[in-house]
Design a protein around this motif. Structure first.
Motif, PDB file in Angstrom:
ATOM      1  N   GLN A   1     -56.402   0.470  19.447  1.00 56.84           N
ATOM      2  CA  GLN A   1     -57.598   0.420  20.277  1.00 56.84           C
ATOM      3  C   GLN A   1     -58.539   1.590  19.977  1.00 56.84           C
ATOM      4  N   PHE A   2     -57.999   2.803  19.788  1.00 59.87           N
ATOM      5  CA  PHE A   2     -58.835   3.961  19.463  1.00 59.87           C
ATOM      6  C   PHE A   2     -59.592   3.724  18.156  1.00 59.87           C
ATOM      7  N   LYS A   3     -58.876   3.260  17.140  1.00 59.79           N
ATOM      8  CA  LYS A   3     -59.517   3.017  15.843  1.00 59.79           C
ATOM      9  C   LYS A   3     -60.581   1.932  15.948  1.00 59.79           C
ATOM     10  N   ASP A   4     -60.286   0.873  16.680  1.00 56.75           N
ATOM     11  CA  ASP A   4     -61.276  -0.190  16.884  1.00 56.75           C
ATOM     12  C   ASP A   4     -62.507   0.343  17.618  1.00 56.75           C
ATOM     13  N   ASN A   5     -62.285   1.229  18.602  1.00 51.21           N
ATOM     14  CA  ASN A   5     -63.412   1.797  19.351  1.00 51.21           C
ATOM     15  C   ASN A   5     -64.324   2.630  18.456  1.00 51.21           C
ATOM     16  N   ILE A   6     -63.749   3.321  17.494  1.00 51.24           N
ATOM     17  CA  ILE A   6     -64.572   4.107  16.568  1.00 51.24           C
ATOM     18  C   ILE A   6     -65.300   3.178  15.600  1.00 51.24           C
ATOM     19  N   LYS A   7     -64.579   2.240  15.018  1.00 51.23           N
ATOM     20  CA  LYS A   7     -65.187   1.322  14.039  1.00 51.23           C
ATOM     21  C   LYS A   7     -66.289   0.474  14.659  1.00 51.23           C
ATOM     22  N   ASN A   8     -66.146   0.111  15.919  1.00 48.12           N
ATOM     23  CA  ASN A   8     -67.114  -0.767  16.594  1.00 48.12           C
ATOM     24  C   ASN A   8     -67.857  -0.024  17.702  1.00 48.12           C
ATOM     25  N   PHE A   9     -68.125   1.267  17.481  1.00 46.57           N
ATOM     26  CA  PHE A   9     -68.749   2.088  18.517  1.00 46.57           C
ATOM     27  C   PHE A   9     -70.107   1.522  18.905  1.00 46.57           C
TER      28      PHE A   9
ATOM     29  N   GLY B   1     -73.273   8.544   6.393  1.00 47.47           N
ATOM     30  CA  GLY B   1     -73.184   9.447   7.532  1.00 47.47           C
ATOM     31  C   GLY B   1     -74.167   9.184   8.643  1.00 47.47           C
ATOM     32  N   VAL B   2     -74.642   7.957   8.797  1.00 50.08           N
ATOM     33  CA  VAL B   2     -75.554   7.651   9.896  1.00 50.08           C
ATOM     34  C   VAL B   2     -74.852   6.874  11.011  1.00 50.08           C
ATOM     35  N   ILE B   3     -73.561   6.620  10.844  1.00 48.21           N
ATOM     36  CA  ILE B   3     -72.803   5.887  11.856  1.00 48.21           C
ATOM     37  C   ILE B   3     -72.077   6.901  12.741  1.00 48.21           C
ATOM     38  N   PRO B   4     -72.259   6.814  14.062  1.00 42.01           N
ATOM     39  CA  PRO B   4     -71.593   7.770  14.956  1.00 42.01           C
ATOM     40  C   PRO B   4     -70.071   7.743  14.793  1.00 42.01           C
ATOM     41  N   LEU B   5     -69.468   8.920  14.842  1.00 42.51           N
ATOM     42  CA  LEU B   5     -68.019   9.140  14.805  1.00 42.51           C
ATOM     43  C   LEU B   5     -67.368   8.830  13.457  1.00 42.51           C
ATOM     44  N   GLN B   6     -68.158   8.507  12.430  1.00 42.81           N
ATOM     45  CA  GLN B   6     -67.569   8.106  11.150  1.00 42.81           C
ATOM     46  C   GLN B   6     -68.131   8.855   9.954  1.00 42.81           C
ATOM     47  N   ASP B   7     -68.567  10.065  10.142  1.00 47.90           N
ATOM     48  CA  ASP B   7     -69.187  10.810   9.052  1.00 47.90           C
ATOM     49  C   ASP B   7     -68.236  11.003   7.866  1.00 47.90           C
ATOM     50  N   THR B   8     -67.144  11.703   8.065  1.00 54.36           N
ATOM     51  CA  THR B   8     -66.205  11.975   6.964  1.00 54.36           C
ATOM     52  C   THR B   8     -65.024  11.016   6.946  1.00 54.36           C
ATOM     53  N   GLY B   9     -64.780  10.346   8.068  1.00 53.17           N
ATOM     54  CA  GLY B   9     -63.605   9.477   8.176  1.00 53.17           C
ATOM     55  C   GLY B   9     -62.358  10.225   8.619  1.00 53.17           C
TER      56      GLY B   9
ATOM     57  N   LEU C   1     -61.015   9.171  12.189  1.00 52.71           N
ATOM     58  CA  LEU C   1     -60.338   7.867  12.138  1.00 52.71           C
ATOM     59  C   LEU C   1     -58.959   7.985  11.490  1.00 52.71           C
ATOM     60  N   LYS C   2     -58.884   8.742  10.397  1.00 57.45           N
ATOM     61  CA  LYS C   2     -57.600   8.920   9.699  1.00 57.45           C
ATOM     62  C   LYS C   2     -56.610   9.741  10.515  1.00 57.45           C
ATOM     63  N   SER C   3     -57.107  10.581  11.424  1.00 56.36           N
ATOM     64  CA  SER C   3     -56.222  11.470  12.187  1.00 56.36           C
ATOM     65  C   SER C   3     -55.503  10.768  13.334  1.00 56.36           C
TER      66      SER C   3
ATOM     67  N   GLY D   1     -46.551   9.280  22.141  1.00 61.43           N
ATOM     68  CA  GLY D   1     -47.977   9.396  22.400  1.00 61.43           C
ATOM     69  C   GLY D   1     -48.821   9.175  21.160  1.00 61.43           C
ATOM     70  N   VAL D   2     -50.041   9.704  21.213  1.00 60.10           N
ATOM     71  CA  VAL D   2     -51.019   9.555  20.138  1.00 60.10           C
ATOM     72  C   VAL D   2     -51.573  10.924  19.790  1.00 60.10           C
ATOM     73  N   SER D   3     -51.776  11.174  18.504  1.00 65.72           N
ATOM     74  CA  SER D   3     -52.329  12.436  18.035  1.00 65.72           C
ATOM     75  C   SER D   3     -53.702  12.180  17.416  1.00 65.72           C
ATOM     76  N   ILE D   4     -54.670  13.044  17.751  1.00 66.71           N
ATOM     77  CA  ILE D   4     -56.004  12.975  17.144  1.00 66.71           C
ATOM     78  C   ILE D   4     -56.464  14.393  16.841  1.00 66.71           C
ATOM     79  N   LEU D   5     -57.454  14.515  15.961  1.00 63.33           N
ATOM     80  CA  LEU D   5     -58.049  15.825  15.705  1.00 63.33           C
ATOM     81  C   LEU D   5     -58.735  16.334  16.975  1.00 63.33           C
ATOM     82  N   LYS D   6     -58.701  17.623  17.181  1.00 64.38           N
ATOM     83  CA  LYS D   6     -59.244  18.232  18.401  1.00 64.38           C
ATOM     84  C   LYS D   6     -60.713  17.866  18.614  1.00 64.38           C
ATOM     85  N   TYR D   7     -61.491  17.793  17.527  1.00 64.17           N
ATOM     86  CA  TYR D   7     -62.908  17.514  17.732  1.00 64.17           C
ATOM     87  C   TYR D   7     -63.153  16.086  18.218  1.00 64.17           C
ATOM     88  N   GLY D   8     -62.149  15.232  18.112  1.00 62.20           N
ATOM     89  CA  GLY D   8     -62.261  13.893  18.685  1.00 62.20           C
ATOM     90  C   GLY D   8     -62.410  13.952  20.195  1.00 62.20           C
TER      91      GLY D   8
END
Length: 161
Positions: free
Chosen positions: A40-48, A71-79, A82-84, A91-98
């Motif tokens: 769901q998190f990944k889908d939310n980023i891909k379909n923000f 780099g004009v798509i929100p939340l998907q600049d470097t990827g 999404l990869k994190s 539980g679930v782990s994400i990068l802190k800046y997420g």
């Protein structure tokens, strides 16, 4: 007068269910929910569907990139965000800046903007997780299994009609 024999059987035990309900749900949540949340998190980023990036953000991204058209798509600049997103033990782990992106933050004076600016939240982490049909079915099956007991007779009555 006809006599009818009425027998009552039971094949479930609510006391057993009550005792096993929390451990069963906890087990399902621990095992299944992280993988459901990751998807769901990944889908939310891909379909923000939030606000598009401001021109200032797009310009900053272009100064850092080899390919200025990306780099004009929100939340998907470097990827990297999404990869994190990964399932970890319970539980679930994400990068802190997420989390910063989700909650909003203030830039630092040392940033490319050179001043403190409030960055509004881009909420991609949902308040609750939608349980997929497969997980719902598994939970229901496990609860039904917990609820069942060996069929036993609880009454044998003769009724006149």
């Amino acid at each position: 007068m006809n006599k009818l024999r009425l027998q009552t059987f039971v094949n479930f035990d609510f006391r057993k269910l009550n005792k096993q309900l929390k451990p069963t749900i906890k087990d399902i949540v621990k095992k299944k929910m992280p993988e459901v949340a990751v998807k769901q998190f990944k889908d939310n980023i891909k379909n923000f569907k939030g606000k598009p990036l401001q021109d200032s953000t797009i310009n900053i991204r272009r100064t850092r990139k080899n390919n200025p058209n990306k780099g004009v798509i929100p939340l998907q600049d470097t990827g990297n965000l999404l990869k994190s997103i990964k399932k970890v033990n319970g539980g679930v782990s994400i990068l802190k800046y997420g989390e910063f992106q989700n909650d909003g933050f203030f830039t630092k004076k040392k940033s490319l903007i050179r001043k403190v600016v409030e960055v509004p939240p881009r909420q991609w982490i949902p308040e609750g997780i939608d349980i997929d049909k497969k997980t719902q079915n598994e939970l229901f099956s496990r609860l039904m299994k917990v609820l069942r007991i060996k069929t036993r007779k609880i009454a044998d009555t003769k009724v006149s009609i």
